[in-house]
Write a protein that holds these residues in place. Structure first.
Motif, PDB file in Angstrom:
ATOM      1  N   GLY A 214       0.815  -1.211   0.000  1.00  0.00           N
ATOM      2  CA  GLY A 214       0.000   0.000   0.000  1.00  0.00           C
ATOM      3  C   GLY A 214       0.845   1.255   0.000  1.00  0.00           C
ATOM      4  O   GLY A 214       0.569   2.205  -0.763  1.00  0.00           O
ATOM      5  N   LEU A 215       1.873   1.294   0.829  1.00  0.00           N
ATOM      6  CA  LEU A 215       2.740   2.469   0.879  1.00  0.00           C
ATOM      7  C   LEU A 215       3.508   2.626  -0.433  1.00  0.00           C
ATOM      8  O   LEU A 215       3.659   3.740  -0.945  1.00  0.00           O
ATOM      9  N   ALA A 216       3.961   1.504  -0.995  1.00  0.00           N
ATOM     10  CA  ALA A 216       4.663   1.562  -2.281  1.00  0.00           C
ATOM     11  C   ALA A 216       3.743   2.076  -3.387  1.00  0.00           C
ATOM     12  O   ALA A 216       4.162   2.851  -4.254  1.00  0.00           O
ATOM     13  N   SER A 217       2.468   1.672  -3.350  1.00  0.00           N
ATOM     14  CA  SER A 217       1.510   2.134  -4.356  1.00  0.00           C
ATOM     15  C   SER A 217       1.257   3.625  -4.228  1.00  0.00           C
ATOM     16  O   SER A 217       1.207   4.353  -5.228  1.00  0.00           O
ATOM     17  N   ALA A 221       2.182   6.367  -7.178  1.00  0.00           N
ATOM     18  CA  ALA A 221       1.201   7.311  -7.724  1.00  0.00           C
ATOM     19  C   ALA A 221       1.639   8.745  -7.479  1.00  0.00           C
ATOM     20  O   ALA A 221       1.511   9.611  -8.358  1.00  0.00           O
ATOM     21  N   ALA A 222       2.186   9.006  -6.282  1.00  0.00           N
ATOM     22  CA  ALA A 222       2.645  10.352  -5.954  1.00  0.00           C
ATOM     23  C   ALA A 222       3.838  10.757  -6.804  1.00  0.00           C
ATOM     24  O   ALA A 222       4.020  11.941  -7.108  1.00  0.00           O
ATOM     25  N   PHE A 223       4.658   9.776  -7.193  1.00  0.00           N
ATOM     26  CA  PHE A 223       5.796  10.069  -8.066  1.00  0.00           C
ATOM     27  C   PHE A 223       5.302  10.651  -9.391  1.00  0.00           C
ATOM     28  O   PHE A 223       5.786  11.692  -9.840  1.00  0.00           O
ATOM     29  N   PHE A 224       4.337  10.001 -10.015  1.00  0.00           N
ATOM     30  CA  PHE A 224       3.805  10.507 -11.287  1.00  0.00           C
ATOM     31  C   PHE A 224       3.128  11.859 -11.103  1.00  0.00           C
ATOM     32  O   PHE A 224       3.292  12.773 -11.917  1.00  0.00           O
ATOM     33  N   TYR A 225       2.381  11.989 -10.021  1.00  0.00           N
ATOM     34  CA  TYR A 225       1.698  13.256  -9.751  1.00  0.00           C
ATOM     35  C   TYR A 225       2.693  14.396  -9.557  1.00  0.00           C
ATOM     36  O   TYR A 225       2.514  15.504 -10.089  1.00  0.00           O
ATOM     37  N   ASN A 226       3.754  14.144  -8.800  1.00  0.00           N
ATOM     38  CA  ASN A 226       4.716  15.202  -8.528  1.00  0.00           C
ATOM     39  C   ASN A 226       5.473  15.632  -9.773  1.00  0.00           C
ATOM     40  O   ASN A 226       5.935  16.772  -9.864  1.00  0.00           O
ATOM     41  N   TYR A 227       5.599  14.726 -10.746  1.00  0.00           N
ATOM     42  CA  TYR A 227       6.208  15.144 -12.005  1.00  0.00           C
ATOM     43  C   TYR A 227       5.353  16.237 -12.649  1.00  0.00           C
ATOM     44  O   TYR A 227       5.881  17.258 -13.132  1.00  0.00           O
ATOM     45  N   TRP A 343       9.947  12.858  -4.042  1.00  0.00           N
ATOM     46  CA  TRP A 343      10.807  14.006  -4.311  1.00  0.00           C
ATOM     47  C   TRP A 343      11.733  13.765  -5.493  1.00  0.00           C
ATOM     48  O   TRP A 343      12.265  14.716  -6.077  1.00  0.00           O
ATOM     49  N   PHE A 344      11.961  12.513  -5.871  1.00  0.00           N
ATOM     50  CA  PHE A 344      12.756  12.262  -7.069  1.00  0.00           C
ATOM     51  C   PHE A 344      12.034  12.781  -8.320  1.00  0.00           C
ATOM     52  O   PHE A 344      12.680  13.242  -9.272  1.00  0.00           O
ATOM     53  N   ALA A 345      10.712  12.699  -8.317  1.00  0.00           N
ATOM     54  CA  ALA A 345       9.962  13.268  -9.439  1.00  0.00           C
ATOM     55  C   ALA A 345      10.072  14.783  -9.441  1.00  0.00           C
ATOM     56  O   ALA A 345      10.147  15.416 -10.509  1.00  0.00           O
ATOM     57  N   ALA A 346      10.073  15.392  -8.243  1.00  0.00           N
ATOM     58  CA  ALA A 346      10.237  16.837  -8.143  1.00  0.00           C
ATOM     59  C   ALA A 346      11.605  17.268  -8.663  1.00  0.00           C
ATOM     60  O   ALA A 346      11.764  18.387  -9.169  1.00  0.00           O
ATOM     61  N   ALA A 347      12.588  16.390  -8.546  1.00  0.00           N
ATOM     62  CA  ALA A 347      13.916  16.681  -9.096  1.00  0.00           C
ATOM     63  C   ALA A 347      13.964  16.439 -10.604  1.00  0.00           C
ATOM     64  O   ALA A 347      14.653  17.154 -11.336  1.00  0.00           O
ATOM     65  N   ALA A 348      13.216  15.431 -11.077  1.00  0.00           N
ATOM     66  CA  ALA A 348      13.278  15.060 -12.492  1.00  0.00           C
ATOM     67  C   ALA A 348      12.544  16.041 -13.398  1.00  0.00           C
ATOM     68  O   ALA A 348      13.043  16.390 -14.483  1.00  0.00           O
ATOM     69  N   ALA A 349      11.362  16.489 -12.987  1.00  0.00           N
ATOM     70  CA  ALA A 349      10.537  17.335 -13.852  1.00  0.00           C
ATOM     71  C   ALA A 349      11.237  18.617 -14.290  1.00  0.00           C
ATOM     72  O   ALA A 349      11.220  18.957 -15.489  1.00  0.00           O
ATOM     73  N   PRO A 350      11.858  19.384 -13.387  1.00  0.00           N
ATOM     74  CA  PRO A 350      12.528  20.610 -13.830  1.00  0.00           C
ATOM     75  C   PRO A 350      13.683  20.349 -14.790  1.00  0.00           C
ATOM     76  O   PRO A 350      14.033  21.223 -15.585  1.00  0.00           O
TER      77      PRO A 350
END
Length: 409
Positions: A214-217, A221-227, A343-350
């Motif tokens: 559940g936590l991994a899911s 999902a949050a990874f994609f959203y944060n991108y 936060w890795f998505a927050a780093a990747a998107a920019p």
């Protein structure tokens, strides 16, 4: 908003000791630092003769260090205590924010911004627990105070960046260093040593927590959203190409809607429709919003940027509550594991958004962001069974303390 009514009804939110006000005030400035550079990104690019992709590394370095630091903050605070962790984080922010203002190249600025991210991670990950522990009038008032501080910081960051950045892109960095120095002194004077937790946190505890499905899911999902979220935050200023004042006004309005929807709108929607339904719908709406932002006129882009604050605020609240309620891991450990991934998505998107523009056109970064948000909704849908317990089991007193973190994105 039962906890809001409780906090205001008893008047407890305003009857706090100086230590709480000092920590809350520093929290405002800490979260100002996330959106502070938004209005001045084009100015930095011109001042340092840099490309948008180079300047966007300010976000990438900041959040990459923040992600890795999620594995370290619990380890540190459980050994040296909350007060020392706060002071260490503030000291790092003061030093690296001031150094950022002296930068003569993009490389220097990116490096100093990374150090700033480490300091902010240490401070932000500890400040809520310190406020709740030191507050008077019950935890509900303390939590509401912290939520208000974070909302104010997210909203005012772009505005302060615009006002100071209109004179020089360096001034917002110096201003942040000065304000955080004041926060450091206030906490050093007013905040007493905090008790250390009974059990020390290891570096691998957050990673182990992610073995729970559940936590991994929720983290995936949050990874994609944060991108999608940080495509809006870090790339849109270049598309809008406005003066610091105008860009600051746009992102101030964005921040206000983010704060209001996170604190007031999301809980009401959750009670009426359920967390997973609200989250899936909000992710789909965000996907549509960013695609329209990418293909619309300049006016449409401004409106969609501001409007995205509503969906982002709702998503932040629901995601955090899901992440904290879905597993039996201690709240700080579950939060660290979840934040480590997103936060890795927050780093990747920019980093990738300007590159995608260079490889294709200005529309495609927003298409990719829209697809990412839709993938987040798909994960929520497919993994609904593993996330349902998080949506229905947590009591308000369990999820509320970490809910204050959601305004950080």
């Amino acid at each position: 908003m039962e906890r809001a009514e409780e906090g205001f009804g008893g008047g407890g939110i305003l009857r706090q000791p100086p230590a709480v006000w000092a920590t809350a005030g520093a929290s405002v400035v800490a979260f100002m630092g996330i959106g502070l550079v938004d209005p001045i990104l084009p100015s930095i690019a011109r001042g340092l003769d840099a490309t948008p992709s180079q300047v966007s590394l300010l976000f990438t370095s900041y959040f990459l260090i923040t992600a890795v630091a999620m594995l370290v903050t619990g380890f540190v605070s459980s050994r040296i205590g909350g007060r020392r962790t706060l002071l260490a984080g503030l000291a790092l922010v003061v030093v690296f924010a001031a150094l950022a203002g002296t930068s003569d190249s993009v490389g220097q600025l990116v490096g100093f911004r990374a150090g700033w991210g480490l300091g902010n991670a240490l401070f932000v990950s500890t400040s809520l627990a310190v406020i709740v522990g030191a507050a008077a009038g019950g935890s509900a008032a303390a939590i509401l105070l912290y939520e208000s501080a974070l909302g104010l910081g997210m909203a005012c960051g772009p505005l302060v960046g615009a006002v100071l950045g209109d004179a020089s892109w360096r001034y917002p960095f110096f201003g942040t260093a000065a304000l955080m120095a004041v926060g450091f002194l206030c906490i050093a004077v007013f905040l007493k040593d905090q008790p250390k937790p009974a059990r020390k946190t290891s570096l691998l505890d957050p990673i182990r927590a992610l073995s729970h499905g559940g936590l991994a899911s929720a983290a995936a999902a949050a990874f994609f959203y944060n991108y999608a979220f940080f495509t809006v935050l870090a790339f849109t200023p270049f598309v809008l190409d406005m003066s610091p004042y105008r860009s600051g006004a746009v992102f101030f309005a964005w921040g206000v809607l983010l704060a209001v929807s996170s604190v007031l709108v999301a809980p009401r929607l959750q009670r009426r429709f359920g967390s997973l339904t609200v989250l899936g719908g909000s992710l789909v709406l965000l996907a549509a919003d960013v695609v329209v932002l990418g293909y619309g006129s300049h006016t449409t882009a401004v409106v969609c940027t501001v409007l995205s604050g509503v969906f982002i605020g709702v998503n932040n609240t629901v995601f955090t509550e899901l992440a904290l309620g879905v597993s039996d891991a201690p709240r700080p450990v579950a939060s660290a594991g979840y934040n480590f991934v997103r936060w890795f998505a927050a780093a990747a998107a920019p980093f990738f958004a300007p590159k995608i523009e260079e490889w294709s056109n200005v529309h495609m970064p927003f298409v990719v962001a829209g697809v990412a948000a839709a993938l987040g909704a798909l994960v929520v849908r497919v993994r609904r069974g593993s996330l349902v317990p998080a949506a229905v089991e947590p009591a308000p007193e369990r999820v509320a303390p970490e809910g204050a973190e959601v305004l950080a994105g």
